[in-house]
Each structure stands twice: as C-alpha cells, then as structure tokens.
Design a protein around this motif. Structure first.
Motif, PDB file in Angstrom:
ATOM      1  N   VAL B  14       0.867  -1.164   0.000  1.00 41.19           N
ATOM      2  CA  VAL B  14       0.000   0.000   0.000  1.00 41.19           C
ATOM      3  C   VAL B  14       0.909   1.220   0.000  1.00 41.19           C
ATOM      4  O   VAL B  14       1.884   1.274   0.757  1.00 41.19           O
ATOM      5  CB  VAL B  14      -0.973  -0.009   1.193  1.00 41.19           C
ATOM      6  CG1 VAL B  14      -0.261   0.053   2.533  1.00 41.19           C
ATOM      7  CG2 VAL B  14      -1.987   1.123   1.087  1.00 41.19           C
ATOM      8  N   ILE B  19       3.371  -4.793   2.631  1.00 41.45           N
ATOM      9  CA  ILE B  19       2.761  -5.222   3.896  1.00 41.45           C
ATOM     10  C   ILE B  19       2.666  -6.750   3.941  1.00 41.45           C
ATOM     11  O   ILE B  19       2.979  -7.368   4.934  1.00 41.45           O
ATOM     12  CB  ILE B  19       1.341  -4.632   4.065  1.00 41.45           C
ATOM     13  CG1 ILE B  19       1.301  -3.139   3.759  1.00 41.45           C
ATOM     14  CG2 ILE B  19       0.789  -4.955   5.450  1.00 41.45           C
ATOM     15  CD1 ILE B  19       1.643  -2.207   4.849  1.00 41.45           C
ATOM     16  N   GLY B  42      -0.275  -7.233   9.590  1.00 40.93           N
ATOM     17  CA  GLY B  42      -0.859  -7.328   8.242  1.00 40.93           C
ATOM     18  C   GLY B  42      -2.076  -8.220   8.123  1.00 40.93           C
ATOM     19  O   GLY B  42      -2.495  -8.557   7.013  1.00 40.93           O
ATOM     20  N   GLN B  88     -13.010  -5.411  10.628  1.00 32.87           N
ATOM     21  CA  GLN B  88     -12.562  -5.070  11.977  1.00 32.87           C
ATOM     22  C   GLN B  88     -13.193  -3.738  12.402  1.00 32.87           C
ATOM     23  O   GLN B  88     -13.648  -3.591  13.519  1.00 32.87           O
ATOM     24  CB  GLN B  88     -11.031  -4.957  12.011  1.00 32.87           C
ATOM     25  CG  GLN B  88     -10.485  -4.653  13.396  1.00 32.87           C
ATOM     26  CD  GLN B  88      -8.953  -4.641  13.427  1.00 32.87           C
ATOM     27  OE1 GLN B  88      -8.287  -4.817  12.403  1.00 32.87           O
ATOM     28  NE2 GLN B  88      -8.390  -4.437  14.604  1.00 32.87           N
TER      29      GLN B  88
HETATM   30  N1  LIG Z   1      -3.926   2.341   3.793  1.00 34.77           N
HETATM   31  C1  LIG Z   1      -2.760   2.232   4.427  1.00 34.77           C
HETATM   32  N2  LIG Z   1      -1.813   3.183   4.283  1.00 34.77           N
HETATM   33  C2  LIG Z   1      -0.634   3.058   4.905  1.00 34.77           C
HETATM   34  N3  LIG Z   1      -0.299   2.052   5.714  1.00 34.77           N
HETATM   35  C3  LIG Z   1      -1.187   1.082   5.885  1.00 34.77           C
HETATM   36  C4  LIG Z   1      -2.455   1.118   5.251  1.00 34.77           C
HETATM   37  N4  LIG Z   1      -3.145   0.032   5.611  1.00 34.77           N
HETATM   38  C5  LIG Z   1      -2.328  -0.659   6.438  1.00 34.77           C
HETATM   39  N5  LIG Z   1      -1.164  -0.027   6.598  1.00 34.77           N
HETATM   40  C6  LIG Z   1      -0.057  -0.495   7.433  1.00 34.77           C
HETATM   41  O1  LIG Z   1       0.108  -1.854   7.220  1.00 34.77           O
HETATM   42  C7  LIG Z   1       0.469  -2.512   8.403  1.00 34.77           C
HETATM   43  C8  LIG Z   1      -0.462  -3.679   8.659  1.00 34.77           C
HETATM   44  O2  LIG Z   1      -1.734  -3.182   9.037  1.00 34.77           O
HETATM   45  P1  LIG Z   1      -2.977  -4.152   9.354  1.00 34.77           P
HETATM   46  O3  LIG Z   1      -4.122  -3.289   9.667  1.00 34.77           O
HETATM   47  O4  LIG Z   1      -3.103  -5.109   8.265  1.00 34.77           O
HETATM   48  O5  LIG Z   1      -2.455  -4.893  10.669  1.00 34.77           O
HETATM   49  P2  LIG Z   1      -3.208  -5.914  11.617  1.00 34.77           P
HETATM   50  O6  LIG Z   1      -2.368  -7.116  11.691  1.00 34.77           O
HETATM   51  O7  LIG Z   1      -4.603  -6.087  11.199  1.00 34.77           O
HETATM   52  O8  LIG Z   1      -3.137  -5.151  13.019  1.00 34.77           O
HETATM   53  P3  LIG Z   1      -4.202  -5.128  14.256  1.00 34.77           P
HETATM   54  O9  LIG Z   1      -3.951  -6.389  15.031  1.00 34.77           O
HETATM   55  O10 LIG Z   1      -3.781  -3.951  15.042  1.00 34.77           O
HETATM   56  O11 LIG Z   1      -5.560  -5.030  13.698  1.00 34.77           O
HETATM   57  C9  LIG Z   1       0.476  -1.456   9.499  1.00 34.77           C
HETATM   58  O12 LIG Z   1       1.791  -1.027   9.708  1.00 34.77           O
HETATM   59  C10 LIG Z   1      -0.364  -0.361   8.900  1.00 34.77           C
HETATM   60  O13 LIG Z   1       0.020   0.875   9.413  1.00 34.77           O
END
Ligand SMILES: Nc1ncnc2c1ncn2[C@@H]1O[C@H](COP(=O)(O)OP(=O)(O)OP(=O)(O)O)[C@@H](O)[C@H]1O
Ligand SMILES: [Mg+2]
Lengths: 439, 277
Positions: B14, B19, B42, B88
């Motif tokens: 992204v 990611i 991620g 989520q």
């Molecule tokens: N649209 C975006 N723009 C920039 N960075 C992003 C974007 N979407 C996700 N990220 C980054 O990608 C990484 C993974 O995010 P993600 O939301 O998938 O994590 P997660 O495993 O679901 O975390 P959580 O357990 O907190 O929900 C993070 O560092 C987040 O900041």
C-alpha cells in the motif's frame, strides 16, 4: 386540450400595457406594473461586483430571446380532460386541492368543497383579483418589492398569474394543496405565489415548476404565516435544463408560528434563487430545507437569509447538494441576528457531495450578530464519496453503481425525511435515483 | 464440491510499502482456521486484499477460489462467489438504512438482479421497479428470523448502517449480514473484539451455526477466549506479513503462554521448516 397557435409578444413597456389592458386590471395594478417596469429599466444588469452575483454570471442571457404568451388556454372541466402526463403528476400526491397554470392561464382547478365552505381560498391570482381584490391588494408586493433586484422588478411589471392561498383563522388543511406550473417553449414565465395563513391555521403547499425549454422563469413567492399558524411550502423546480430560472422568495413568520420550506432544484441551465426567512415576531420557528443536484453544465445558485428581528425565535437551515459532470453550485447564506433579538437559536448548514472531478461547489456561510444572548451555529462541508463506503458496500455484493446510488440517496436522506408529504418524498427519491443512474 | 480459498505466496503493498510478504494459507468450507498475530503484522490487510480492496496492490502470488484466480475480480464479484469479509472497523454510512442496504446485497448475491437483467434482455421489456430485488415480504421474514436467532434487535433494520452503533452492535451487525449472505468462505476480522461476554457467546454461536451449515471461516483474533467457543481445526501465526507457523489448537495455547516474543526468537527455525498447511 384546444391547440391554438399562440401569437407571441416581445418583452417591452408596450407589452406591460397590453397585458394590463387585456385583463382589464384596476388602475392601481396597472400603475404598479408601469412603476415596476421603470424600476427594471433604471436598475443595471447585475455584474460580478455585487456580492450576490460574484460567482454566478449572466453571460449568454438575453431578454430579447424570450416571448410572452399571448393567448390563454381554456379551463378544463375534469382531470380526465388533462394530458396524460399531468394526470400522472397529480396522482402522485393525495391532495385537497389542485391548481394547474399553463403559461399564466388557469387550466385546471380543484378544491375540497368542505374547505371552500370554511372560507379557504385556493385559486389563481387572477381569480383572486376578480373575487377578493382587497386580500390581494394587501398582500401583493408586501414582502418582496420590485426595487429589490432587477428580476423582481421585471416580475412585477409582467407577472401573468400565480397561485393564491388564503387559510382563515383556526382552519387546518390536512392534505396538501398542489400547484403545477407548466411553462412553454421559448417563453418567459412570471409566476407569483401568494400564500396567507391566518392565526392558528395550517396548510401544506406543493408547487412544481415544469417545462420552459429554451425559456426563462422569473418567479416571486410571498408567504405570510400569522400567529401560531403552521405552513409548509414545498417548491420543486423541475424546469428543463435549457431554462434560465430566477426566483425571489420570502416568508414572514409570526408569533409562535411554524414555517418550513423546501427548495428542490433539479432543472435550469442557470438558476439564481433568493430565499429569505423573516422572523418578524417573537417565538417563531422557521426551517429552510434545500436539495440540489446539477449535472452536465448546470449552474445552480441559492442565496439565503435568516433574519432574526425579535426575541426567542429559532431558525434551522439545511441545504444539501450533489454535483455531477461539469456542474457548479453556489450556496451563500447569512444569519442576521438584529439588536434585541435575544435568545435567538439559529442554525445553518450546507453540505456538498462532489461526484465528478470537474464539478465544483462554492459555499459561503455567514453570521452577523448584534444581540448578545444568542446561539448560532453554521457550517459547510464539501466531500467526494468516500472510497471506504464504496468498498464496504461492494464487499457485500453491490455493484459500484448501486453502491454509489445508495450513498448519494443516503446523503440526501437527512433532508428528505423532513419533508412532510410522502408523495413528494417519493418523487425526490426517484429523481435522485435517476440522476445517479439506475442500472 | 467443497469450496477452498488458497492464498499462494501473496505479496501486496500500500502506497509503495510492502505489507504482505509472501502469505500462504488455505481455508476450506466447513472448517475454522484461526489467524493470530501481533498488531500491525498485516492481518487486516490480508482480509482486504482477499476481498479486493482497490487501495492495495498485489505485487506477487495469487488468490485462488476453487482453483481459479480471483485477482481480476471486483469486490462485488468476489462477494457473489461467496467470499465475505466481516470488517474489523465497519464503516458507518449515514442515511442508508440497514434493511435497504441488506436487501440490495442479498438480492445481488442470490442472483435476483442478474436474473432480472437477463429477463429484460430476453424479452426486450423494461423490468418493473423492484424486480431486481428479493420480494419484500420474504426478505423481511428472513431478516427478522435471523435477527432473533442472532440476538440483534429488530429496531436495527430501520437504523442507518453502523451509524451510531456501539462497537459491539457493529460486530453483531457484521455477523447478521454474514448470516443473511450465507457465504462459502468468511474472513472474520476480530469479530470478537470489544464484545461483552453475552455478545461474545451470541457471535460465537452465530459463527458455529454457519460453519455447521458448511461455511469456512478465517478467524482473525487476538484472544484465546473466542477459541473456547469456536473450535478451530487449524491455527496459524501471522508475523511481519507472513504466516510463520500453522498447527492445531495447541498453537493458540502455546502463543497464549509464550507470547509473540517466542515467535520472534524462533523465526529462523520456523523459516527453515515451512508452515504446514
Ligand atoms: N492504507 C494504508 N496506508 C498506509 N499504511 C497502511 C495502510 N493500511 C495498512 N497499513 C499499514 O500496514 C500494516 C499492517 O496493518 P494491518 O491493519 O493489516 O495490521 P493488523 O495485523 O490487522 O493489526 P491489528 O492487530 O492492530 O488489527 C500497518 O503497519 C499499517 O500501518
Ligand atoms: Mg487488523
């Protein structure tokens, strides 16, 4: 309907005289028309130097391009005699009375007999002039003056006809009253709405403007809502997209009275509408609702004033617009709280949803407060459809188009659910769906 | 045939930042597959990419539904195949009523709309308004029945989509949508977070019923708690954009005990013995 070839008439002082003569008007009215014409001639055409015209230009507008209707169409005896599309139009709303005006001629009228018995007058302005001249004389031009702007002056010189409603004291009209204004191709229409609700009366008026292909419309509305009366005025501007539209509307809200107005603007190549709410007595409540959805190269401009002169009034304004293609909209609003209008509660909000990279919405909200014990809130927003909304809906199986339509309909819902007539709500929803595009 | 969703060496970024860094994962119909991993690793991104979020760019690998790549499909087409993502953070959409939205969604996913279009093309006649929708009576009956079953207040039907819903209400709303859309494969992104004990039970029951009915679920969670109610066949650990370990329920217990620090310390070993599917 009888189809007579209409001889058409140019706009000039001679036309003003001919018009007055043709209807055998009383001297005071003929005089008022000629005065208005003089005012019209003396006022300059608007330029961008005037604040209200800074963002709306009249480039391409030529009064000489339009003609006045010369022959009146005949009054029809029943709904069945009306053209199919007008019958359908009427059927959408369950009403207590109907007026249809075609190029200034009353072609159809209905009024619930029980209401007429109670003294309700619901007729065309010419009819009222013939039968209730004092009532007309007292109210006509009492709120909107010819000298206010060039289009109001032109209107007072040339108005052909209009809608007249008089609701006596303590009379409540439950069902809406419906007015249809049909304007012909290439013509100039000057419709005047005069609505009077006496003390503790109640009425809902739905007024629908259609037609005016390659034409112009220059209307005025004056609404008197007396003490403790409740008046709802729903104006639907459905003119052809080639029409020029100008409208000056003002309502005076009495003591503890309630007034609610909707302006729905769909048509017009260019439209300039002034809407003023005068909180003239203590304790009144006024609401202005607006909804607009220009597309192609339409330019729709709304200029509102909420004037608080007396204490303890509330006013609430919500204008929402969506814009497609190369469309433009201008919203300019002012809340004036005058000296002595203590405990005023005034609200003003304009939201815009931009559906195209080439569309543009200007929003200029304003406040002028001379009293100290008041609560005033105003705000404006302008945004695109959030991609997160689209994704959420698409992830549930909706196509991009359906998702967008739902979001746009949802955006307007806040206005629509405050419209008190189901038939009008349905019409607005259908129109919105068509604009966004049904697959 | 039981449907499967296979994620193969999936890379996604992204705004130029990678990611997902080679995700391998399989979800089968009728099976619960739990996915656990630290914040920011991620997990939600994986859900978005599977659902087809346009913001994320797939830079490598593939996602197969019954053996066919879905990468070229728009989100609505993936939904019609039977893929569902419980968000989520569900977005609130003002002015769009829950019932109207859901009726349109159900009608689309169950093919009412496509059939109406075909009918129109075949007969050349304009279709009636609403013919692309599931009949109102049937829809309402099913909606109310499921609202009762999943313990969602009937008043929700008239409320605007997620607008002013509490955190728990949103999660229950997502599960209700899932129950109405009857997907083959669902990704449940922290559907258990922010729920009180009763709501957790309701949501878990809902998931169990759907799984018993043949749905496959990828259950993204931070807590062992929901796994007491919804028994996973498989548990995978997600770390820094990849699945680093897949096993049975014991993996969740081990994580609970040792934390992600242990994973971090053993990354090299885990990489040497690629995650079991
Ligand atoms: N649209 C975006 N723009 C920039 N960075 C992003 C974007 N979407 C996700 N990220 C980054 O990608 C990484 C993974 O995010 P993600 O939301 O998938 O994590 P997660 O495993 O679901 O975390 P959580 O357990 O907190 O929900 C993070 O560092 C987040 O900041
Ligand atoms: Mg997440």
């Amino acid at each position: 309907m009888t189809t007579k070839t209409m001889t058409k008439d140019k706009i000039s002082v001679a036309a003003v005289r001919r018009l007055s003569k043709r209807y055998n008007e009383p001297e005071w009215l003929r005089f008022a028309r000629l005065m208005a014409w003089e005012t019209f001639e003396s006022l300059p055409w608007p330029t961008y130097k005037e604040e209200t015209w800074r963002r709306t230009r009249l480039t391409g507008f030529k009064l000489e391009d339009y003609r006045l209707p010369a022959v009146d169409a005949a009054l029809l005896p029943s709904r069945g005699a009306l053209p199919e599309h007008l019958q359908q139009e009427l059927a959408q709303i369950d009403s207590a009375g109907v007026l249809i005006l075609q190029d200034g001629a009353l072609i159809y009228r209905e009024l619930d007999a029980a209401l007429a018995q109670k003294g309700v007058i619901f007729t065309d302005l010419r009819g009222a002039l013939a039968e209730n001249v004092e009532l007309v004389q007292v109210h006509l031009s009492a709120l909107v003056r010819a000298r206010e702007n060039k289009f109001a002056a032109l209107h007072y010189a040339l108005w052909q006809n209009g809608a007249f409603l008089y609701v006596p004291r303590n009379v409540a009209i439950e069902k809406p009253l419906q007015v249809l204004i049909v304007q012909g191709e290439g013509l100039a229409g000057f419709h005047h709405s005069l609505l009077v609700g006496e003390e503790n009366s109640e009425a809902v008026v739905v007024e629908d403007f259609v037609g005016s292909r390659q034409g112009m419309s220059d209307s005025v509305a004056e609404v008197f809502v007396h003490q403790s009366a409740r008046m709802h005025y729903l104006r639907l501007q459905n003119l052809d997209k080639t029409a020029w539209n100008f409208a000056t509307q003002r309502a005076s809200v009495g003591r503890n009275a309630l007034y609610r107005q909707l302006q729905a603007s769909w048509g017009g190549k260019l439209s300039k509408v002034w809407i003023d709410l005068e909180m003239d007595e203590p304790g009144g409540h006024g609401e202005l609702l607006g909804l607009y959805f220009p597309r192609d190269r339409q330019h729709l401009d709304h200029h509102t004033n909420q004037n608080h002169k007396e204490p303890r009034c509330t006013s609430d304004l919500l204008f929402k617009g969506a814009l497609e293609d190369h469309a433009r909209s201008v919203y300019q609003g002012m809340i004036h709280v005058m000296h002595g209008a203590q405990r005023t509660d005034a609200y003003q909000k304009n939201d815009n949803l931009i559906l195209s990279d080439h569309a543009r919405a200007d929003s200029i909200p304003g406040l002028e407060i001379e009293a100290d014990d008041v609560r005033c809130t105003h705000g404006a927003t302008s945004a695109k459809v959030p991609e997160e909304y689209i994704f959420y809906l698409m992830a549930r199986g909706l196509s991009r188009q359906t998702a967008k339509r739902m979001i746009v309909q949802g955006f307007f819902e806040e206005v629509i659910n405050r419209v008190p007539v189901p038939g009008v709500r349905a019409k607005l929803e259908t129109e919105i769906a068509h604009r966004v595009g049904i697959e | 045939m039981t449907a499967t969703l296979e994620v193969k060496d999936l890379h996604a970024s992204v705004e130029g930042k990678e990611i997902l860094k080679g995700v391998n994962l399989t979800i089968r119909q009728g099976e619960v597959h739990a996915l656990m991993g630290p914040n920011g690793s991620g997990k939600s991104t994986l859900g978005y990419v599977i659902a087809g979020h346009p913001h994320y760019e797939v830079t490598g690998g593939d996602i197969l539904f019954n053996g066919e790549s879905i990468l070229d499909l728009a989100p609505d087409e993936r939904a019609k195949l039977g893929i569902f993502l419980a968000f989520q953070y569900p977005v609130a959409i003002p002015g769009v009523s829950f019932a109207n939205f859901l009726r349109a969604a159900v009608s689309s996913v169950r093919g009412y709309k496509d059939r109406a279009k075909e009918e129109m093309a075949r007969t050349g006649q304009l279709r009636e308004v609403g013919s692309e929708l599931m009949p109102m009576r049937e829809f309402r009956q099913e909606l109310f029945e499921k609202m009762d079953r999943y313990n969602v207040d009937r008043a929700f039907a008239r409320r605007y989509l997620n607008d002013g819903f509490s955190g728990g209400e949103k999660k229950r709303g997502e599960v209700l949508q899932m129950a109405m859309l009857e997907p083959k494969i669902a990704i449940l992104d922290e559907s258990d977070s922010g729920l009180d004990i009763d709501a957790l039970r309701v949501v878990s029951d809902g998931i169990n019923k759907l799984v018993a009915g043949g749905m496959g679920a990828l259950l993204i969670t931070h807590y062992q708690r929901i796994l007491d109610y919804v028994k996973p066949e498989k548990v995978s650990v997600f770390y820094d954009g990849r699945v680093v370990l897949t096993g049975g329920p014991e993996v969740a217990e081990m994580l609970e005990e040792k934390g992600y620090g242990w994973i971090e310390n053993h990354l090299a070993e885990l990489a040497a013995s690629p995650a079991q599917q």
